[in-house]
Write a protein that holds these residues in place. Structure first.
Motif, PDB file in Angstrom:
ATOM      1  N   LEU A 164       7.063  10.941  -0.675  1.00 40.33           N
ATOM      2  CA  LEU A 164       8.330  11.567  -0.293  1.00 40.33           C
ATOM      3  C   LEU A 164       9.518  10.734  -0.773  1.00 40.33           C
ATOM      4  O   LEU A 164      10.514  11.287  -1.274  1.00 40.33           O
ATOM      5  N   GLU A 165       9.421   9.410  -0.663  1.00 38.53           N
ATOM      6  CA  GLU A 165      10.501   8.541  -1.147  1.00 38.53           C
ATOM      7  C   GLU A 165      10.652   8.645  -2.661  1.00 38.53           C
ATOM      8  O   GLU A 165      11.767   8.722  -3.185  1.00 38.53           O
ATOM      9  N   ARG A 166       9.540   8.667  -3.365  1.00 41.80           N
ATOM     10  CA  ARG A 166       9.587   8.769  -4.816  1.00 41.80           C
ATOM     11  C   ARG A 166      10.152  10.103  -5.280  1.00 41.80           C
ATOM     12  O   ARG A 166      10.829  10.187  -6.307  1.00 41.80           O
ATOM     13  N   ALA A 167       9.898  11.166  -4.513  1.00 44.14           N
ATOM     14  CA  ALA A 167      10.410  12.495  -4.862  1.00 44.14           C
ATOM     15  C   ALA A 167      11.861  12.681  -4.457  1.00 44.14           C
ATOM     16  O   ALA A 167      12.460  13.718  -4.788  1.00 44.14           O
ATOM     17  N   GLY A 168      12.460  11.702  -3.743  1.00 46.26           N
ATOM     18  CA  GLY A 168      13.854  11.810  -3.338  1.00 46.26           C
ATOM     19  C   GLY A 168      14.065  12.490  -2.010  1.00 46.26           C
ATOM     20  O   GLY A 168      15.203  12.853  -1.691  1.00 46.26           O
ATOM     21  N   GLY A 169      13.022  12.645  -1.225  1.00 46.01           N
ATOM     22  CA  GLY A 169      13.160  13.308   0.057  1.00 46.01           C
ATOM     23  C   GLY A 169      13.416  12.373   1.214  1.00 46.01           C
ATOM     24  O   GLY A 169      13.607  12.832   2.344  1.00 46.01           O
ATOM     25  N   ASP A 170      13.418  11.047   0.988  1.00 44.22           N
ATOM     26  CA  ASP A 170      13.653  10.079   2.064  1.00 44.22           C
ATOM     27  C   ASP A 170      14.548   8.963   1.536  1.00 44.22           C
ATOM     28  O   ASP A 170      14.110   7.826   1.326  1.00 44.22           O
ATOM     29  N   PRO A 171      15.852   9.234   1.297  1.00 48.17           N
ATOM     30  CA  PRO A 171      16.740   8.193   0.754  1.00 48.17           C
ATOM     31  C   PRO A 171      16.939   7.026   1.717  1.00 48.17           C
ATOM     32  O   PRO A 171      17.165   5.896   1.281  1.00 48.17           O
ATOM     33  N   GLN A 172      16.856   7.293   3.032  1.00 46.24           N
ATOM     34  CA  GLN A 172      17.013   6.198   3.983  1.00 46.24           C
ATOM     35  C   GLN A 172      15.935   5.132   3.804  1.00 46.24           C
ATOM     36  O   GLN A 172      16.197   3.931   3.862  1.00 46.24           O
ATOM     37  N   ARG A 173      14.722   5.595   3.589  1.00 41.02           N
ATOM     38  CA  ARG A 173      13.608   4.649   3.426  1.00 41.02           C
ATOM     39  C   ARG A 173      13.788   3.815   2.155  1.00 41.02           C
ATOM     40  O   ARG A 173      13.521   2.611   2.146  1.00 41.02           O
ATOM     41  N   ARG A 174      14.263   4.461   1.099  1.00 42.31           N
ATOM     42  CA  ARG A 174      14.487   3.744  -0.158  1.00 42.31           C
ATOM     43  C   ARG A 174      15.555   2.669   0.015  1.00 42.31           C
ATOM     44  O   ARG A 174      15.397   1.525  -0.447  1.00 42.31           O
ATOM     45  N   ILE A 175      16.649   3.017   0.683  1.00 43.45           N
ATOM     46  CA  ILE A 175      17.734   2.058   0.898  1.00 43.45           C
ATOM     47  C   ILE A 175      17.268   0.907   1.782  1.00 43.45           C
ATOM     48  O   ILE A 175      17.586  -0.264   1.542  1.00 43.45           O
ATOM     49  N   GLN A 176      16.475   1.228   2.813  1.00 46.24           N
ATOM     50  CA  GLN A 176      15.978   0.181   3.701  1.00 46.24           C
ATOM     51  C   GLN A 176      15.053  -0.777   2.945  1.00 46.24           C
ATOM     52  O   GLN A 176      15.059  -1.981   3.189  1.00 46.24           O
ATOM     53  N   ARG A 177      14.297  -0.229   2.031  1.00 51.03           N
ATOM     54  CA  ARG A 177      13.413  -1.100   1.225  1.00 51.03           C
ATOM     55  C   ARG A 177      14.257  -2.021   0.344  1.00 51.03           C
ATOM     56  O   ARG A 177      13.920  -3.205   0.171  1.00 51.03           O
ATOM     57  N   LEU A 178      15.349  -1.505  -0.205  1.00 50.90           N
ATOM     58  CA  LEU A 178      16.240  -2.356  -0.993  1.00 50.90           C
ATOM     59  C   LEU A 178      16.857  -3.446  -0.121  1.00 50.90           C
ATOM     60  O   LEU A 178      17.035  -4.581  -0.583  1.00 50.90           O
ATOM     61  N   VAL A 179      17.200  -3.089   1.117  1.00 50.59           N
ATOM     62  CA  VAL A 179      17.750  -4.088   2.041  1.00 50.59           C
ATOM     63  C   VAL A 179      16.743  -5.196   2.285  1.00 50.59           C
ATOM     64  O   VAL A 179      17.076  -6.398   2.261  1.00 50.59           O
ATOM     65  N   ASP A 180      15.501  -4.804   2.545  1.00 51.58           N
ATOM     66  CA  ASP A 180      14.458  -5.810   2.798  1.00 51.58           C
ATOM     67  C   ASP A 180      14.238  -6.703   1.581  1.00 51.58           C
ATOM     68  O   ASP A 180      14.079  -7.928   1.722  1.00 51.58           O
ATOM     69  N   ASP A 181      14.219  -6.098   0.392  1.00 51.52           N
ATOM     70  CA  ASP A 181      14.025  -6.902  -0.828  1.00 51.52           C
ATOM     71  C   ASP A 181      15.189  -7.872  -1.034  1.00 51.52           C
ATOM     72  O   ASP A 181      14.982  -9.036  -1.411  1.00 51.52           O
ATOM     73  N   HIS A 182      16.408  -7.413  -0.769  1.00 49.36           N
ATOM     74  CA  HIS A 182      17.578  -8.284  -0.935  1.00 49.36           C
ATOM     75  C   HIS A 182      17.537  -9.450   0.045  1.00 49.36           C
ATOM     76  O   HIS A 182      17.790 -10.607  -0.338  1.00 49.36           O
ATOM     77  N   ASN A 183      17.211  -9.164   1.293  1.00 45.56           N
ATOM     78  CA  ASN A 183      17.147 -10.241   2.282  1.00 45.56           C
ATOM     79  C   ASN A 183      16.053 -11.242   1.956  1.00 45.56           C
ATOM     80  O   ASN A 183      16.221 -12.452   2.128  1.00 45.56           O
ATOM     81  N   ALA A 184      14.902 -10.737   1.478  1.00 46.48           N
ATOM     82  CA  ALA A 184      13.806 -11.647   1.142  1.00 46.48           C
ATOM     83  C   ALA A 184      14.169 -12.535  -0.045  1.00 46.48           C
ATOM     84  O   ALA A 184      13.745 -13.701  -0.129  1.00 46.48           O
ATOM     85  N   ALA A 185      14.975 -12.001  -0.990  1.00 47.89           N
ATOM     86  CA  ALA A 185      15.318 -12.775  -2.190  1.00 47.89           C
ATOM     87  C   ALA A 185      16.454 -13.759  -1.946  1.00 47.89           C
ATOM     88  O   ALA A 185      16.475 -14.846  -2.548  1.00 47.89           O
ATOM     89  N   GLU A 186      17.397 -13.424  -1.090  1.00 49.80           N
ATOM     90  CA  GLU A 186      18.599 -14.226  -0.954  1.00 49.80           C
ATOM     91  C   GLU A 186      18.606 -15.120   0.273  1.00 49.80           C
ATOM     92  O   GLU A 186      19.504 -15.944   0.407  1.00 49.80           O
ATOM     93  N   GLN A 187      17.661 -14.986   1.175  1.00 47.44           N
ATOM     94  CA  GLN A 187      17.664 -15.782   2.392  1.00 47.44           C
ATOM     95  C   GLN A 187      16.669 -16.915   2.295  1.00 47.44           C
ATOM     96  O   GLN A 187      15.651 -16.825   1.588  1.00 47.44           O
ATOM     97  N   ASP A 188      16.958 -18.008   3.019  1.00 46.87           N
ATOM     98  CA  ASP A 188      16.043 -19.143   3.037  1.00 46.87           C
ATOM     99  C   ASP A 188      15.007 -18.950   4.131  1.00 46.87           C
ATOM    100  O   ASP A 188      14.882 -17.874   4.734  1.00 46.87           O
ATOM    101  N   SER A 189      14.248 -20.001   4.399  1.00 47.16           N
ATOM    102  CA  SER A 189      13.169 -19.896   5.386  1.00 47.16           C
ATOM    103  C   SER A 189      13.692 -19.664   6.795  1.00 47.16           C
ATOM    104  O   SER A 189      12.962 -19.165   7.656  1.00 47.16           O
ATOM    105  N   ASN A 190      14.961 -20.018   7.054  1.00 49.48           N
ATOM    106  CA  ASN A 190      15.537 -19.828   8.393  1.00 49.48           C
ATOM    107  C   ASN A 190      16.229 -18.487   8.562  1.00 49.48           C
ATOM    108  O   ASN A 190      16.837 -18.238   9.606  1.00 49.48           O
ATOM    109  N   GLY A 191      16.186 -17.660   7.529  1.00 48.58           N
ATOM    110  CA  GLY A 191      16.818 -16.356   7.616  1.00 48.58           C
ATOM    111  C   GLY A 191      18.290 -16.361   7.277  1.00 48.58           C
ATOM    112  O   GLY A 191      18.968 -15.347   7.467  1.00 48.58           O
ATOM    113  N   HIS A 192      18.823 -17.473   6.764  1.00 44.92           N
ATOM    114  CA  HIS A 192      20.229 -17.553   6.376  1.00 44.92           C
ATOM    115  C   HIS A 192      20.357 -17.418   4.864  1.00 44.92           C
ATOM    116  O   HIS A 192      19.380 -17.572   4.118  1.00 44.92           O
TER     117      HIS A 192
END
Length: 617
Positions: A164-192
């Motif tokens: 459903l996300e790949r077909a464009g029927g769940d944009p919220q899920r796609r955006i949330q996944r981008l949020v998670d990827d950004h936080n994982a890439a830019e935050q240190d071990s303490n979450g900052h």
């Protein structure tokens, strides 16, 4: 043009065009063009990427603090961008396509199946807790089977959600996944936010030394860095202006919506007052209430969007201010590097001016030399060359700076130059030998490597003779200029007849018939030659004694020597005597004349023959 050359030219042109296309594609402009043609991300990450690219280049503590501020503000902008994207995705209706409807139906069935199986697992678990020993085995098997079915259906549900996300029927899920990827890439071990990369590449905009070339390279890098900071500031200002425009548009929409809502409320109030209670009034009032609630929710959403834009405008303005301050700090360093460049250029000009002044000063000194000191004029070339070489070396040091391993570089360079320029080096030091006490001067008659002549030029590396042939033919120049490398003064030998009086041994040959007694003639010849060469012999002995530094009486004489040898048809008389090289022909002519007169008085038919050999003294 020949065919193969034309083909080669076309091939080189194609290679050049392909290389140019590769440069464009791999450049920043090409990467932006490629990325703009692909699928657009719902969140603009460019400001965060810019801050992450600029932060490692911060040098001073102030710049690094501005870099951390820029990273925090850019990260905050990304968070607000994600939040706005989520609100936008929530407010937008899901597109209805056959593919999305089929996926939604799969998701509905999978959720229903998961709920039923989950309820069955809970029921079997309760039965298992209250079952007897005989029932436990069967219930345990049923529980394992139910859990396996539950896991399978959960996997099917997760796969359907991804479809459903790949077909464009769940944009919220796609955006949330981008949020998670950004936080994982830019935050240190303490979450900052990870700020450890700030200032890691500061050396790229710092000169390795204060010389011209490293400073110029660092200035160019810093100038590009200041330009990038200016672009980042401009981008922040542009975004702030864009958000302000959108905020104004939303404000006008909010005013219009509020005006319409006030009008509806006024119309509703005026309609109730005169009519009183009518049939169906409760239903009409409920509809009006629902419409009012929906309208107020729309107004609240508009107000929230305006509040979010206010926060983003302030954030962009703060980010632009940070980049402005950072750019001012970097521009200050840029001015310092530019000052160093001008200072290095001033040193180069001063060195060049000093060399010119010194060159002119030495020229005036050498022009004032007395005529008897003209032999020192050869030093002028050495002085000029030394001044210019020293100036060139100093200018190169100003431009490139001192090497890191100066001793090693000098040792390797010296060894290489010694091997490559061995003949020039030996010739250069040979010039000093020639300028010494026992050297040669302009106008001297010398013999170098078997070639005799008059010295017409003595340079730093070579000596030029005007060849006069062998001393047998002294005074008859050949017209050739012969050049020798000065290394002969060290590795070979040379004769200077000017400094030793130009003395040489000459020889005459006289033939007598076999019936003639040679000894009376030898006695007469001894008298004649002794008389003619007495003065030269005495001067030669004195000069040789002085040059040889003899103690006591020398062991040789410069007097003439006559010997008699048997020949094929009689006797051969050899007469050897000392004479000056420049007087040899005159001396031999006088002796020939006296000998011929002697032979004529003795009625002897044979005459003196030409000289056969000579030796230099």
């Amino acid at each position: 043009m020949k065919p193969h050359k034309r083909i080669l030219l076309i091939f080189l042109g194609l290679l050049l065009a392909g290389t140019g296309a590769g440069l464009v594609v791999t450049s920043d402009w090409g990467s932006r063009a490629v990325s703009s043609g692909g699928p657009q991300s719902p969140v603009d990450m460019h400001q965060m990427q810019t801050a992450m690219a600029l932060a490692p280049l911060a040098v001073s503590a102030e710049e690094q603090e501005r870099a951390r501020d820029a990273l925090r503000l850019a990260d905050h902008e990304v968070d607000m961008e994600f939040a706005a994207a989520l609100r936008e995705a929530t407010s937008q209706p899901v597109p209805s396509t056959p593919e999305i409807r089929a996926i939604l139906e799969r998701i509905s069935k999978a959720k229903k199946s998961v709920a039923e199986i989950d309820a069955g697992v809970a029921r079997i678990t309760k039965l298992l807790e209250a079952a007897t020993a005989n029932q436990r085995q069967a219930l345990a098997q049923q529980l394992e089977l139910a859990k396996a079915r539950l896991e399978l259906n959960e996997d099917e549900l997760a796969d359907a959600d991804q479809d459903l996300e790949r077909a464009g029927g769940d944009p919220q899920r796609r955006i949330q996944r981008l949020v998670d990827d950004h936080n994982a890439a830019e935050q240190d071990s303490n979450g900052h936010l990870d700020l450890s990369g700030v200032g890691k590449q500061a050396g790229s905009t710092l000169p390795v030394s204060n010389s011209f070339f490293p400073s110029a390279r660092a200035w160019y890098a810093l100038h590009s860095f200041v330009g990038r900071l200016g672009q980042a500031e401009q981008e922040a200002n542009t975004k702030a202006a864009t958000f302000s425009s959108r905020h104004d548009d939303l404000g006008r929409q909010l005013e219009q919506a509020q005006a319409q809502q006030s009008k509806k409320l006024a119309d509703s109030a005026s309609g109730k007052a005169p009519g009183g209670a009518l049939g169906g009034a409760p239903s009409s009032t409920s509809d009006q209430t629902d419409a009012a609630i929906s309208s107020y929710r729309s107004l609240t959403a508009l107000q929230n969007r305006m509040s979010g834009l206010d926060s983003r405008i302030r954030n962009q303005q703060d980010l632009a201010a940070v980049y402005r301050q950072w750019s001012a700090l970097a521009a200050s360093r840029e001015r310092g590097l530019l000052h160093n460049l001008f200072l290095s250029f001033v040193w180069i000009l001063l060195i060049a001016l000093a060399v010119l002044i010194l060159d002119r000063f030495m020229e005036r000194i050498f022009n004032r030399l007395e005529p008897d000191q003209k032999k020192l004029l050869t030093l002028r070339a050495v002085a000029h060359l030394s001044a210019r070489v020293a100036g060139a070396i100093l200018i190169l040091l100003v431009i490139f700076g001192f090497p890191d391993q100066m001793a090693t570089v000098l040792a390797l360079a010296g060894a290489s130059l010694t091997v490559a320029l061995k003949d020039f080096i030996v010739g250069f030091f040979g010039w000093f030998v020639l300028m010494g006490k026992n050297g040669i001067r302009h106008g001297d008659w010398v013999e170098i490597n078997g070639v005799s002549g008059e010295v017409v030029e003595i340079g730093l590396f070579h000596t030029v003779l005007f060849e006069t042939g062998n001393w047998n033919d002294s005074g008859y120049p050949t017209g050739r200029r012969v050049t020798f490398v000065n290394s002969y003064a060290i590795e070979g030998h040379y004769f200077n007849f000017s400094t030793s009086g130009q003395w040489l041994w000459d020889e005459l040959q006289i033939a007598l018939p076999a019936d003639q007694d040679p000894y009376p003639i030898v006695d007469e010849l001894q008298k004649i030659v002794t008389k003619e060469t007495e003065a030269n012999a005495r001067l030669a002995e004195q000069e040789w004694a002085r040059l040889g530094n003899f103690r006591g009486k020398p062991s040789f004489s410069a007097g003439p020597a006559i010997s008699v040898r048997p020949a094929n048809f009689g006797f051969q008389i050899l007469v050897r005597y000392v004479t000056r090289a420049n007087e040899r022909h005159k001396q031999s002519s006088n002796l020939y004349h006296e000998i011929i007169e002697l032979l004529r008085r003795g009625n002897i038919p044979q005459s003196a023959q030409p000289p056969a050999a000579q030796e230099t003294a």
